[in-house]
Scaffold this motif. Structure first.
Motif, PDB file in Angstrom:
ATOM      1  N   ARG A 103       0.713  -1.477   0.424  1.00 58.56           N
ATOM      2  CA  ARG A 103       0.109  -0.127   0.468  1.00 58.56           C
ATOM      3  C   ARG A 103       1.256   0.919  -0.084  1.00 58.56           C
ATOM      4  NH1 ARG A 103      -2.337   1.157   3.743  1.00 58.56           N
ATOM      5  NH2 ARG A 103      -0.714  -0.660   6.083  1.00 58.56           N
ATOM      6  N   LEU A 104       1.968   1.218  -0.535  1.00 59.49           N
ATOM      7  CA  LEU A 104       3.450   1.978   0.157  1.00 59.49           C
ATOM      8  C   LEU A 104       3.286   2.559   1.432  1.00 59.49           C
ATOM      9  CD1 LEU A 104       3.245   3.489  -4.043  1.00 59.49           C
ATOM     10  CD2 LEU A 104       4.353   1.830  -2.702  1.00 59.49           C
ATOM     11  N   ASP A 105       2.891   2.341   2.521  1.00 62.95           N
ATOM     12  CA  ASP A 105       2.599   2.626   3.752  1.00 62.95           C
ATOM     13  C   ASP A 105       3.691   2.396   4.695  1.00 62.95           C
ATOM     14  OD1 ASP A 105       1.956   3.755   5.959  1.00 62.95           O
ATOM     15  OD2 ASP A 105      -0.121   3.166   6.214  1.00 62.95           O
ATOM     16  N   GLU A 106       4.714   3.830   5.202  1.00 63.69           N
ATOM     17  CA  GLU A 106       5.189   2.909   6.262  1.00 63.69           C
ATOM     18  C   GLU A 106       4.861   2.328   7.886  1.00 63.69           C
ATOM     19  OE1 GLU A 106       7.995   6.396   7.246  1.00 63.69           O
ATOM     20  OE2 GLU A 106       8.356   6.516   4.756  1.00 63.69           O
ATOM     21  N   ARG A 107       4.165   1.898   8.110  1.00 69.54           N
ATOM     22  CA  ARG A 107       3.158   1.563   9.137  1.00 69.54           C
ATOM     23  C   ARG A 107       1.859   0.337   8.703  1.00 69.54           C
ATOM     24  NH1 ARG A 107       1.710   7.537  12.416  1.00 69.54           N
ATOM     25  NH2 ARG A 107       4.147   7.288  12.524  1.00 69.54           N
ATOM     26  N   VAL A 108       2.169  -0.362   9.823  1.00 69.29           N
ATOM     27  CA  VAL A 108       1.535  -1.644   9.405  1.00 69.29           C
ATOM     28  C   VAL A 108      -0.256  -0.791  10.710  1.00 69.29           C
ATOM     29  CG1 VAL A 108       0.942  -4.062  10.271  1.00 69.29           C
ATOM     30  CG2 VAL A 108       3.574  -3.273   9.712  1.00 69.29           C
ATOM     31  N   GLN A 109      -0.938  -1.707   9.454  1.00 70.40           N
ATOM     32  CA  GLN A 109      -2.172  -1.141  10.189  1.00 70.40           C
ATOM     33  C   GLN A 109      -2.999  -2.640  10.565  1.00 70.40           C
ATOM     34  OE1 GLN A 109      -4.250   1.427   7.561  1.00 70.40           O
ATOM     35  NE2 GLN A 109      -2.895   2.825   8.154  1.00 70.40           N
ATOM     36  N   SER A 110      -4.178  -2.627  10.814  1.00 75.62           N
ATOM     37  CA  SER A 110      -5.421  -3.189  11.990  1.00 75.62           C
ATOM     38  C   SER A 110      -5.037  -5.022  10.805  1.00 75.62           C
ATOM     39  CB  SER A 110      -6.175  -3.183  12.683  1.00 75.62           C
ATOM     40  OG  SER A 110      -6.574  -2.413  12.412  1.00 75.62           O
ATOM     41  N   GLU A 111      -5.623  -3.625   9.416  1.00 75.64           N
ATOM     42  CA  GLU A 111      -6.232  -4.925   8.413  1.00 75.64           C
ATOM     43  C   GLU A 111      -5.069  -5.363   8.054  1.00 75.64           C
ATOM     44  OE1 GLU A 111      -6.387  -0.913   7.681  1.00 75.64           O
ATOM     45  OE2 GLU A 111      -7.545  -1.493   8.830  1.00 75.64           O
ATOM     46  N   ASP A 112      -3.617  -4.822   8.324  1.00 73.34           N
ATOM     47  CA  ASP A 112      -2.870  -5.734   7.345  1.00 73.34           C
ATOM     48  C   ASP A 112      -2.338  -7.139   8.099  1.00 73.34           C
ATOM     49  OD1 ASP A 112      -2.138  -4.169   5.668  1.00 73.34           O
ATOM     50  OD2 ASP A 112      -0.943  -2.704   6.656  1.00 73.34           O
ATOM     51  N   ILE A 113      -2.716  -6.930   9.498  1.00 76.26           N
ATOM     52  CA  ILE A 113      -2.771  -7.508  10.148  1.00 76.26           C
ATOM     53  C   ILE A 113      -3.688  -8.818  10.085  1.00 76.26           C
ATOM     54  CG2 ILE A 113      -2.412  -8.557  13.222  1.00 76.26           C
ATOM     55  CD1 ILE A 113      -1.120  -5.141  13.349  1.00 76.26           C
ATOM     56  N   ALA A 114      -4.753  -8.426  10.285  1.00 74.71           N
ATOM     57  CA  ALA A 114      -6.087  -9.174  10.169  1.00 74.71           C
ATOM     58  C   ALA A 114      -5.430  -9.582   9.250  1.00 74.71           C
ATOM     59  CB  ALA A 114      -7.301  -8.579  10.099  1.00 74.71           C
ATOM     60  N   GLU A 115      -5.314  -9.464   8.038  1.00 71.18           N
ATOM     61  CA  GLU A 115      -4.564 -10.153   6.971  1.00 71.18           C
ATOM     62  C   GLU A 115      -4.240 -11.524   6.710  1.00 71.18           C
ATOM     63  OE1 GLU A 115      -5.382 -11.625   2.239  1.00 71.18           O
ATOM     64  OE2 GLU A 115      -6.263 -10.519   4.073  1.00 71.18           O
ATOM     65  N   ALA A 116      -2.910 -10.671   7.152  1.00 68.12           N
ATOM     66  CA  ALA A 116      -1.469 -11.628   7.257  1.00 68.12           C
ATOM     67  C   ALA A 116      -2.532 -13.140   8.616  1.00 68.12           C
ATOM     68  CB  ALA A 116      -0.093 -10.807   8.287  1.00 68.12           C
ATOM     69  N   LEU A 117      -3.038 -12.842   9.600  1.00 72.13           N
ATOM     70  CA  LEU A 117      -3.805 -14.124  10.277  1.00 72.13           C
ATOM     71  C   LEU A 117      -4.626 -14.244   9.479  1.00 72.13           C
ATOM     72  CD1 LEU A 117      -4.625 -12.296  13.678  1.00 72.13           C
ATOM     73  CD2 LEU A 117      -2.586 -13.362  13.203  1.00 72.13           C
ATOM     74  N   ARG A 118      -5.082 -13.837   8.362  1.00 75.00           N
ATOM     75  CA  ARG A 118      -6.452 -14.635   7.928  1.00 75.00           C
ATOM     76  C   ARG A 118      -5.952 -15.714   6.735  1.00 75.00           C
ATOM     77  NH1 ARG A 118      -7.989 -15.498   2.714  1.00 75.00           N
ATOM     78  NH2 ARG A 118      -6.739 -14.169   2.412  1.00 75.00           N
ATOM     79  N   LEU A 119      -4.242 -15.403   6.115  1.00 78.48           N
ATOM     80  CA  LEU A 119      -3.257 -16.491   5.467  1.00 78.48           C
ATOM     81  C   LEU A 119      -2.680 -17.216   5.955  1.00 78.48           C
ATOM     82  CD1 LEU A 119      -1.884 -13.052   3.212  1.00 78.48           C
ATOM     83  CD2 LEU A 119      -3.648 -15.479   2.782  1.00 78.48           C
ATOM     84  N   PHE A 120      -2.296 -16.420   7.193  1.00 79.84           N
ATOM     85  CA  PHE A 120      -2.081 -18.180   8.347  1.00 79.84           C
ATOM     86  C   PHE A 120      -2.846 -18.402   7.938  1.00 79.84           C
ATOM     87  CE2 PHE A 120      -1.308 -19.517  12.457  1.00 79.84           C
ATOM     88  CZ  PHE A 120       0.285 -19.978  12.361  1.00 79.84           C
ATOM     89  N   LYS A 121      -3.936 -18.614   8.197  1.00 80.42           N
ATOM     90  CA  LYS A 121      -4.961 -19.800   9.137  1.00 80.42           C
ATOM     91  C   LYS A 121      -5.811 -20.302   7.766  1.00 80.42           C
ATOM     92  CE  LYS A 121      -7.584 -17.348  12.329  1.00 80.42           C
ATOM     93  NZ  LYS A 121      -9.231 -16.728  12.749  1.00 80.42           N
TER      94      LYS A 121
END
Length: 155
Positions: free
Chosen positions: A37-55
């Motif tokens: 997203r060209l953002d320097e900060r991780v947002q809650s949506e990024d974490i949620a997507e990473a967790l979804r991918l992990f699951k």
């Protein structure tokens, strides 16, 4: 082995056993999603997507049904239903491309992050817009410049 507690709507869900290496991978995936997203900060949506991918990738692969066979492979597609639901539909991609074409005049050079943010402000999924831009780059409709920070529509 540590346990990861995921909260949804303020309530903790079941603990997921996770290794330190997997936790580090979740952090890297979250950071990568923010970079997309060209953002320097991780947002809650990024974490949620990473967790979804992990699951989808890890938990589904380990799930077994009562017969002991791999539950994700019962229909012959190892977890494909979970992965496919995360992929943007053709309709979503076409809508995003239509938006991008209307926003990017031929010959115009714009900040890629700003275009994605504008699309998100108008109700488009930022990940779908980023994917649509990638497809347009692959087709040669759009060029990326300045280390992929800027986009130029060429046709």
């Amino acid at each position: 082995m540590i346990s990861l507690y995921i909260q949804a709507g303020g309530q903790a869900q079941a603990a997921i056993p996770i290794t330190v290496r997997q936790l580090e991978a979740l952090v890297r995936v979250s950071e990568s999603l923010a970079k997309m997203r060209l953002d320097e900060r991780v947002q809650s949506e990024d974490i949620a997507e990473a967790l979804r991918l992990f699951k989808v990738s890890t938990m589904t692969a380990n799930a077994t049904d009562s017969t002991g066979s791999n539950a994700s492979n019962r229909d012959g597609a190892a977890g494909a239903s979970g992965i496919m639901s995360a992929m943007p539909t053709q309709e979503e991609l076409m809508r995003a491309e239509t938006f991008l074409r209307s926003r990017l005049a031929i010959g115009a050079v714009l900040n890629k992050q700003r275009v994605v943010e504008e699309a998100a402000a108008q109700g488009y999924n930022a990940m779908v817009v980023a994917r649509a831009l990638s497809i347009m780059v692959a087709r040669g409709e759009v060029q990326e410049r300045n280390q992929s920070r800027m986009v130029k529509r060429v046709r």
